[in-house]
Scaffold this active site. Sequence first.
Site, PDB file in Angstrom:
ATOM      1  N   ILE A   1      39.090  36.260  41.244  1.00 11.72           N
ATOM      2  CA  ILE A   1      40.200  37.214  41.208  1.00 11.72           C
ATOM      3  C   ILE A   1      40.627  37.449  39.765  1.00 11.72           C
ATOM      4  CG2 ILE A   1      42.604  37.617  41.874  1.00 11.72           C
ATOM      5  CD1 ILE A   1      42.152  36.267  44.443  1.00 11.72           C
TER       6      ILE A   1
ATOM      7  N   GLY B   1      37.076  33.722  44.159  1.00  8.57           N
ATOM      8  CA  GLY B   1      37.037  34.807  45.133  1.00  8.57           C
ATOM      9  C   GLY B   1      35.628  35.247  45.485  1.00  8.57           C
TER      10      GLY B   1
ATOM     11  N   ASP C   1      34.700  33.152  48.341  1.00  5.88           N
ATOM     12  CA  ASP C   1      35.359  33.684  49.541  1.00  5.88           C
ATOM     13  C   ASP C   1      34.523  34.802  50.152  1.00  5.88           C
ATOM     14  OD1 ASP C   1      37.817  32.139  49.470  1.00  5.88           O
ATOM     15  OD2 ASP C   1      38.469  33.379  47.801  1.00  5.88           O
TER      16      ASP C   1
ATOM     17  N   GLU D   1      39.550  27.414  42.550  1.00  8.24           N
ATOM     18  CA  GLU D   1      40.993  27.559  42.703  1.00  8.24           C
ATOM     19  C   GLU D   1      41.785  26.312  42.325  1.00  8.24           C
ATOM     20  OE1 GLU D   1      39.256  30.738  45.340  1.00  8.24           O
ATOM     21  OE2 GLU D   1      38.764  28.672  44.768  1.00  8.24           O
TER      22      GLU D   1
ATOM     23  N   ASP E   1      42.753  30.345  49.390  1.00  8.81           N
ATOM     24  CA  ASP E   1      43.389  30.864  50.599  1.00  8.81           C
ATOM     25  C   ASP E   1      42.784  32.161  51.137  1.00  8.81           C
ATOM     26  OD1 ASP E   1      44.272  32.598  48.642  1.00  8.81           O
ATOM     27  OD2 ASP E   1      46.392  32.116  48.839  1.00  8.81           O
TER      28      ASP E   1
END
Length: 275
Positions: free
Chosen positions: A69, A125, A128, A148, A156
Amino acid sequence: MEKLKTLEILQKTPNSGVFHLYLNRPSHRNALSRDFFSEFPKALASLDQNPNVNVVVLSGVGNHFCAGIDLGTLGSFSENSDSDDRGRGGEKLRRHIKYLQDAVTAIELCRKPVIASIQGACIGGGIDIVTACDVRYCTDDAFFSVKEVDLAITADLGTLQRLPAIVGYGNAMELALTGRRFSGSEAKQLGLVSRSFGSKGEMDEAVRLIAEDIASKSPLAVTGTKAVLLRSRDMSVEQGLDYVATWNSAMLLSDDLTEAISAYTQKRKPVFAKL
């Protein structure tokens, strides 16, 4: 070809059922901006509804898949929680996190298989995203990190929920707690990717052949296989068997089945209608 702020959709071969979706911020190592989280689910929904699309290949423009991110996007977390009322601030932040989660879950909601083709960095990310994909391939020199924890965040957007089912609970725990960097070769050993390749050229050609092969199969059978596997992941064996029985009671007796049998007996390639 469709080009958005953070993404690009491309059909490389005319009349092919394989479409390519590119993360397109190479100057930022394809870090995920705010625009990504609105554009990505829309792009996947568009591909899902396009009858010419049978398979989606997801990759990054430039030398990296995704560096995680963008720090600017990360800063929006504090903005979204800015409230004099701690309860209301927390509720607003929760809705924001759910919004970001939905962008990644859009991969699973897409009926068409999504294949991740990973080179360079796949961090935070990026993990993810690839764990939500249906199949994953990478180059040997790709590198991964569930980063993270090093940013004082509990991941998350799906990694902690999806990674254990892919690499095992113990491996997922170790990778998530340490945030350590691991290579494409280790990703193959862990089972995060199906294959690791010596170069990007080798990977691109192999993924092209695999994607074209999947695209040539019955669209009903392919989308059904994805749907049943995803649902069965969260069910007992008995529940999963019941679900696939119900699914096939509606989908099994199709023109695709007749065509597949005819093609097999006639020793020719089957031709299926678009979905």
